[in-house]
Design a protein around this motif. Structure first.
Motif, short mmCIF file in Angstrom:
data_model
loop_
_atom_site.label_atom_id
_atom_site.label_comp_id
_atom_site.label_asym_id
_atom_site.label_seq_id
_atom_site.Cartn_x
_atom_site.Cartn_y
_atom_site.Cartn_z
N VAL A 12 0.82 -1.20 0.00
CA VAL A 12 0.00 0.00 0.00
C VAL A 12 0.86 1.27 0.00
N ASP A 13 0.89 1.98 -1.11
CA ASP A 13 1.27 3.40 -1.20
C ASP A 13 2.65 3.78 -0.66
N VAL A 14 3.68 3.05 -0.99
CA VAL A 14 5.04 3.42 -0.53
C VAL A 14 5.66 4.29 -1.61
N GLN A 15 5.33 5.58 -1.56
CA GLN A 15 5.58 6.48 -2.66
C GLN A 15 6.34 7.73 -2.26
N GLY A 16 7.11 8.23 -3.22
CA GLY A 16 7.72 9.55 -3.18
C GLY A 16 8.33 9.97 -1.86
N ASN A 17 8.24 11.26 -1.60
CA ASN A 17 8.83 11.84 -0.40
C ASN A 17 8.15 11.36 0.88
N LEU A 18 6.89 10.98 0.78
CA LEU A 18 6.18 10.50 1.96
C LEU A 18 6.86 9.24 2.52
N ALA A 19 7.31 8.35 1.65
CA ALA A 19 8.00 7.13 2.11
C ALA A 19 9.27 7.48 2.88
N ILE A 44 3.77 -16.18 -3.93
CA ILE A 44 2.60 -15.52 -3.37
C ILE A 44 2.31 -14.30 -4.24
N PRO A 45 1.11 -14.17 -4.77
CA PRO A 45 0.80 -12.99 -5.59
C PRO A 45 0.92 -11.70 -4.78
N ILE A 46 1.28 -10.65 -5.49
CA ILE A 46 1.42 -9.34 -4.87
C ILE A 46 0.51 -8.36 -5.60
N ILE A 47 -0.29 -7.64 -4.82
CA ILE A 47 -1.07 -6.55 -5.38
C ILE A 47 -0.40 -5.26 -4.94
N TRP A 48 0.08 -4.52 -5.92
CA TRP A 48 0.87 -3.31 -5.70
C TRP A 48 -0.04 -2.11 -5.98
N ILE A 49 -0.16 -1.25 -4.97
CA ILE A 49 -1.12 -0.14 -5.03
C ILE A 49 -0.41 1.20 -4.84
N GLU A 50 -0.87 2.18 -5.60
CA GLU A 50 -0.39 3.55 -5.44
C GLU A 50 -1.58 4.47 -5.20
N GLN A 51 -1.39 5.42 -4.32
CA GLN A 51 -2.38 6.46 -4.02
C GLN A 51 -2.06 7.70 -4.84
N TYR A 52 -2.91 8.03 -5.77
CA TYR A 52 -2.81 9.28 -6.52
C TYR A 52 -1.36 9.68 -6.82
N LEU A 73 -1.76 -0.75 -9.23
CA LEU A 73 -3.16 -0.37 -9.33
C LEU A 73 -3.29 0.99 -8.66
N ILE A 74 -3.88 1.93 -9.34
CA ILE A 74 -3.95 3.32 -8.89
C ILE A 74 -5.30 3.56 -8.21
N HIS A 106 -2.13 4.71 9.66
CA HIS A 106 -3.39 5.22 10.22
C HIS A 106 -4.37 5.75 9.17
N VAL A 107 -3.98 5.75 7.92
CA VAL A 107 -4.87 6.27 6.88
C VAL A 107 -5.18 5.14 5.89
N CYS A 108 -4.39 5.00 4.84
CA CYS A 108 -4.70 4.04 3.79
C CYS A 108 -4.57 2.59 4.25
#
Length: 179
Positions: A12-19, A44-52, A73-74, A106-108
């Motif tokens: 879940v959402d390990v992106q950009g400067n936030l990470a 094991i399958p992996i579902i890779w997700i990005e938030q906006y 998946l966006i 605590h969010v996504c």
């Protein structure tokens, strides 16, 4: 106990400067890398997700490079299951156990885990592979997810639980990942 034939890893959402803003971000990123590599070894399958990603940036390169033949998946919703493409991808996997790692706890991550539990999945939160900028938010979210029925695990704990046996054909590769 985790059954690797019934398990899917959710990133879940390990992106950009936030990470990079997470406390002990390097340790967090290393644990997430271990989770991904172990899931790949254990098939094991992996579902890779990005938030906006237009706003938060793409998945950090250290993780993105582990998915040379897969696209994320966006979503714009905080909870993954609110996005039909993600919920459909989970259904298509045909697995009942979900391992969850990512940010922010605590969010996504929180909203996704609660939605997954409500959808009837057995969910394990990898507590050393999730992060929030504020450690208090992380601990509160973990406590709420556990109270709602999520199991708690650590990176090494789930990896060895899914491997099951030192005689496993995957064990030597797994050992390289956890060392």
């Amino acid at each position: 106990m985790l059954n690797p034939h019934q398990t899917t890893l959710i990133l879940v959402d390990v992106q950009g400067n936030l990470a990079r803003a997470m406390p002990e971000s390097q340790h967090l990123i290393q644990n997430i890398q271990r989770c991904i590599k172990a899931a790949q070894v254990l098939e094991i399958p992996i579902i890779w997700i990005e938030q906006y990603p237009e706003g938060l940036g793409e998945t950090i390169p250290e993780l993105k490079q582990l998915f040379p033949e897969q696209l994320p998946l966006i979503k714009t919703t905080f909870g993954c299951m609110s996005n039909p493409r993600i919920s459909d991808a989970l259904t298509q996997c045909g697995r009942t156990q979900l391992l969850v790692c990512g940010i922010e706890t605590h969010v996504c991550v929180y909203q996704s885990v609660i939605q997954m539990l409500e959808a009837g999945y057995e969910v394990e939160l990898i507590t050393d592979a999730v992060g929030s900028r504020d450690p208090t938010n992380k601990q509160l979210a973990i406590a709420k997810m556990e109270a709602k029925g999520a199991g708690l695990s650590s990176t090494e704990m789930w990896i060895f639980e899914a491997t099951k046996d030192a005689k496993s054909p995957f064990f030597k590769e797994i050992l390289k990942i956890v060392k």
